[in-house]
Design an enzyme around this catalytic site. Structure first.
Site, PDB file in Angstrom:
ATOM      1  N   GLU A  22      -5.093   2.957   8.143  1.00 25.79           N
ATOM      2  CA  GLU A  22      -4.180   3.622   7.215  1.00 25.79           C
ATOM      3  C   GLU A  22      -3.945   5.064   7.664  1.00 25.79           C
ATOM      4  O   GLU A  22      -4.883   5.780   8.007  1.00 25.79           O
ATOM      5  CB  GLU A  22      -4.760   3.600   5.804  1.00 25.79           C
ATOM      6  CG  GLU A  22      -3.804   4.248   4.815  1.00 25.79           C
ATOM      7  CD  GLU A  22      -4.162   3.902   3.391  1.00 25.79           C
ATOM      8  OE1 GLU A  22      -4.155   2.712   3.049  1.00 25.79           O
ATOM      9  OE2 GLU A  22      -4.444   4.837   2.636  1.00 25.79           O
ATOM     10  N   LYS A  34       1.139 -10.876  -9.251  1.00 25.86           N
ATOM     11  CA  LYS A  34       1.693 -10.109  -8.120  1.00 25.86           C
ATOM     12  C   LYS A  34       1.849 -11.000  -6.888  1.00 25.86           C
ATOM     13  O   LYS A  34       2.835 -10.921  -6.173  1.00 25.86           O
ATOM     14  CB  LYS A  34       0.721  -8.967  -7.742  1.00 25.86           C
ATOM     15  CG  LYS A  34       0.949  -7.689  -8.484  1.00 25.86           C
ATOM     16  CD  LYS A  34       0.391  -6.474  -7.787  1.00 25.86           C
ATOM     17  CE  LYS A  34      -1.096  -6.315  -7.848  1.00 25.86           C
ATOM     18  NZ  LYS A  34      -1.527  -4.909  -7.635  1.00 25.86           N
TER      19      LYS A  34
HETATM   20  P1  FAD Z   1      -0.142  -2.756 -10.645  1.00 28.38           P
HETATM   21  O1  FAD Z   1      -0.527  -3.975  -9.939  1.00 28.38           O
HETATM   22  O2  FAD Z   1       1.212  -2.707 -11.267  1.00 28.38           O
HETATM   23  O3  FAD Z   1      -1.252  -2.479 -11.767  1.00 28.38           O
HETATM   24  C1  FAD Z   1      -1.295  -1.255 -12.478  1.00 28.38           C
HETATM   25  C2  FAD Z   1      -2.147  -1.457 -13.726  1.00 28.38           C
HETATM   26  O4  FAD Z   1      -1.429  -2.272 -14.656  1.00 28.38           O
HETATM   27  C3  FAD Z   1      -3.452  -2.218 -13.454  1.00 28.38           C
HETATM   28  O5  FAD Z   1      -4.427  -1.736 -14.332  1.00 28.38           O
HETATM   29  C4  FAD Z   1      -3.086  -3.670 -13.775  1.00 28.38           C
HETATM   30  O6  FAD Z   1      -4.213  -4.421 -14.144  1.00 28.38           O
HETATM   31  C5  FAD Z   1      -2.135  -3.474 -14.947  1.00 28.38           C
HETATM   32  N1  FAD Z   1      -1.128  -4.545 -15.062  1.00 28.38           N
HETATM   33  C6  FAD Z   1      -0.502  -5.201 -14.070  1.00 28.38           C
HETATM   34  N2  FAD Z   1       0.388  -6.081 -14.582  1.00 28.38           N
HETATM   35  C7  FAD Z   1       0.340  -5.934 -15.939  1.00 28.38           C
HETATM   36  C8  FAD Z   1       1.043  -6.543 -17.025  1.00 28.38           C
HETATM   37  N3  FAD Z   1       1.966  -7.492 -16.831  1.00 28.38           N
HETATM   38  N4  FAD Z   1       0.747  -6.156 -18.305  1.00 28.38           N
HETATM   39  C9  FAD Z   1      -0.193  -5.188 -18.531  1.00 28.38           C
HETATM   40  N5  FAD Z   1      -0.899  -4.583 -17.532  1.00 28.38           N
HETATM   41  C10 FAD Z   1      -0.624  -4.945 -16.252  1.00 28.38           C
HETATM   42  N6  FAD Z   1      -0.782   5.067  -4.492  1.00 28.38           N
HETATM   43  C11 FAD Z   1       0.224   5.868  -4.033  1.00 28.38           C
HETATM   44  O7  FAD Z   1       0.795   6.667  -4.796  1.00 28.38           O
HETATM   45  N7  FAD Z   1       0.636   5.796  -2.716  1.00 28.38           N
HETATM   46  C12 FAD Z   1       0.064   4.941  -1.827  1.00 28.38           C
HETATM   47  O8  FAD Z   1       0.452   4.903  -0.654  1.00 28.38           O
HETATM   48  C13 FAD Z   1      -0.999   4.081  -2.287  1.00 28.38           C
HETATM   49  N8  FAD Z   1      -1.582   3.190  -1.460  1.00 28.38           N
HETATM   50  C14 FAD Z   1      -2.544   2.341  -1.933  1.00 28.38           C
HETATM   51  C15 FAD Z   1      -3.087   1.378  -1.082  1.00 28.38           C
HETATM   52  C16 FAD Z   1      -4.064   0.508  -1.532  1.00 28.38           C
HETATM   53  C17 FAD Z   1      -4.637  -0.530  -0.593  1.00 28.38           C
HETATM   54  C18 FAD Z   1      -4.529   0.602  -2.871  1.00 28.38           C
HETATM   55  C19 FAD Z   1      -5.614  -0.306  -3.374  1.00 28.38           C
HETATM   56  C20 FAD Z   1      -3.992   1.553  -3.745  1.00 28.38           C
HETATM   57  C21 FAD Z   1      -2.983   2.416  -3.284  1.00 28.38           C
HETATM   58  N9  FAD Z   1      -2.406   3.367  -4.127  1.00 28.38           N
HETATM   59  C22 FAD Z   1      -1.405   4.178  -3.658  1.00 28.38           C
HETATM   60  C23 FAD Z   1      -2.894   3.553  -5.505  1.00 28.38           C
HETATM   61  C24 FAD Z   1      -2.111   2.724  -6.533  1.00 28.38           C
HETATM   62  O9  FAD Z   1      -0.773   3.127  -6.569  1.00 28.38           O
HETATM   63  C25 FAD Z   1      -2.795   2.934  -7.895  1.00 28.38           C
HETATM   64  O10 FAD Z   1      -4.067   2.364  -7.904  1.00 28.38           O
HETATM   65  C26 FAD Z   1      -1.986   2.501  -9.118  1.00 28.38           C
HETATM   66  O11 FAD Z   1      -2.652   3.002 -10.282  1.00 28.38           O
HETATM   67  C27 FAD Z   1      -1.870   1.000  -9.306  1.00 28.38           C
HETATM   68  O12 FAD Z   1      -1.005   0.472  -8.404  1.00 28.38           O
HETATM   69  P2  FAD Z   1      -0.860  -1.141  -8.281  1.00 28.38           P
HETATM   70  O13 FAD Z   1       0.145  -1.400  -7.272  1.00 28.38           O
HETATM   71  O14 FAD Z   1      -2.189  -1.771  -8.151  1.00 28.38           O
HETATM   72  O15 FAD Z   1      -0.267  -1.440  -9.759  1.00 28.38           O
END
Ligand code: FAD
Length: 294
Positions: free
Chosen positions: A17, A167
């Site tokens: 990364e 997802k």
């Molecule tokens: P989601 O999958 O949308 O989940 C967000 C929250 O909502 C979770 O608690 C989930 O359980 C909950 N949720 C999901 N679906 C629902 C639903 N239908 N109803 C109610 N609740 C729901 N951040 C950055 O800003 N830039 C980056 O480049 C970046 N890279 C990352 C790379 C990796 C490998 C990881 C693990 C994280 C990264 N992040 C990055 C951090 C990430 O953006 C945060 O952790 C963010 O809070 C959640 O993103 P997500 O895509 O997992 O969200």
């Protein structure tokens, strides 16, 4: 190369990364790091998207430059924070035009101290972004994030797996995990994925800790990640930063060794744009071979 093809052609897909540099000097330093790391067995690199979409252009520029100047496959991170659907579409159009084949679809974090609010006409969850990409850019490879130790916003850990499954069903080709320091958490997560019917490759996120400052920063940005007592004790025993670096790299090396023994699909190293720790891990494990591409 499409990410699915990468997982099919590697028994373990190693990836690094990177984050977008903020100055020309840092950009040159980063390309020196890339050049230093490129002889290592490496399936792809991924480029982060700054919190709140703050590095939108820098991420794009770095992704396109890597694509143009190296033979590496790049995965571009993309978040929903602060962007309307139209804006996301225009970012994806530019990537598609530049030949970028893979996106890590993320929701992103809200600004500190605030709850996440989708932009008007934007996406509320990463699943919606993944579905949008799958529908409008069917040729794109899609990754999504997974949390072996749980995402702080969803205390219900059963529900969390349903959201992860949603997802994947929305079109993800793989899951990349949040960094973790206890492999048991990862193995248990993989089993829970299997029970939830998630069949895509799960990539383990590993971060070498090289200083106290870095550990504190990791605890901040990867909220929820557990720092095992054994690890904290080992770090505290280190008399100075040099020893601490050795302890952190040793810990990460042992994690990677164990993951290899468990035949994981992929290992994603959070390099922080530096090559030293990654090289040492590779050297200790004897995986310093030339890149293998089909
Ligand atoms: P989601 O999958 O949308 O989940 C967000 C929250 O909502 C979770 O608690 C989930 O359980 C909950 N949720 C999901 N679906 C629902 C639903 N239908 N109803 C109610 N609740 C729901 N951040 C950055 O800003 N830039 C980056 O480049 C970046 N890279 C990352 C790379 C990796 C490998 C990881 C693990 C994280 C990264 N992040 C990055 C951090 C990430 O953006 C945060 O952790 C963010 O809070 C959640 O993103 P997500 O895509 O997992 O969200």
């Amino acid at each position: 190369m499409h990410i699915s093809k990468i997982f099919k052609s590697h028994s373990i897909a190693y990836s690094f990364e990177l984050f977008p540099p903020k100055s020309q000097e840092a950009a040159e330093q980063l390309f020196a790091t890339i050049s230093d790391l490129s002889p290592l067995e490496l399936a792809y690199v991924s480029v982060t998207y700054g919190a709140g979409g703050s590095t939108r252009d820098l991420t794009h520029d770095l992704v396109v430059r890597i694509q143009r100047e190296t033979d590496l496959t790049v995965v571009s991170h993309l978040t929903c924070v602060g962007s309307t659907k139209d804006e996301i579409q225009s970012i994806l159009d530019t990537y598609a035009e530049s030949g970028i084949e893979n996106i890590l679809a993320l929701r992103g974090d809200p600004p500190k101290g605030k709850a996440f609010e989708p932009a008007p006409g934007g996406f509320g969850y990463a699943a919606e972004l993944a579905a949008f990409i799958r529908k409008h850019y069917p040729q794109m490879g899609i990754g999504v994030a997974g949390y072996p130790e749980g995402h702080p916003e969803t205390p219900n850990r059963l529900l969390e797996m349903d959201y992860l499954k949603a997802k994947v069903d929305a079109g993800a080709d793989y899951v990349c995990t949040q960094l973790f320091f206890d492999n048991h958490a990862f193995y248990d997560f993989c089993e829970r994925c299997e029970l939830a019917g998630i069949r895509v490759p799960i990539v383990a996120g590993i971060a070498p800790v090289t200083s106290v400052k870095l550990m504190e920063r990791m605890a901040e940005v990867s909220a929820g990640t557990l720092f095992p007592a054994r690890f904290i004790k080992a770090l505290r025993r280190a008399e100075n930063e040099d020893y601490m670096k050795k302890v952190g790299i040793h810990w990460a090396t042992e994690q990677v060794r164990d993951l290899i023994d468990h035949n994981v699909s992929g290992i994603h190293l959070y390099t922080l744009n530096k090559s030293n720790a990654t090289r040492q891990i590779y050297d200790s494990l004897g995986v310093t071979t030339t890149r293998y591409l089909v």
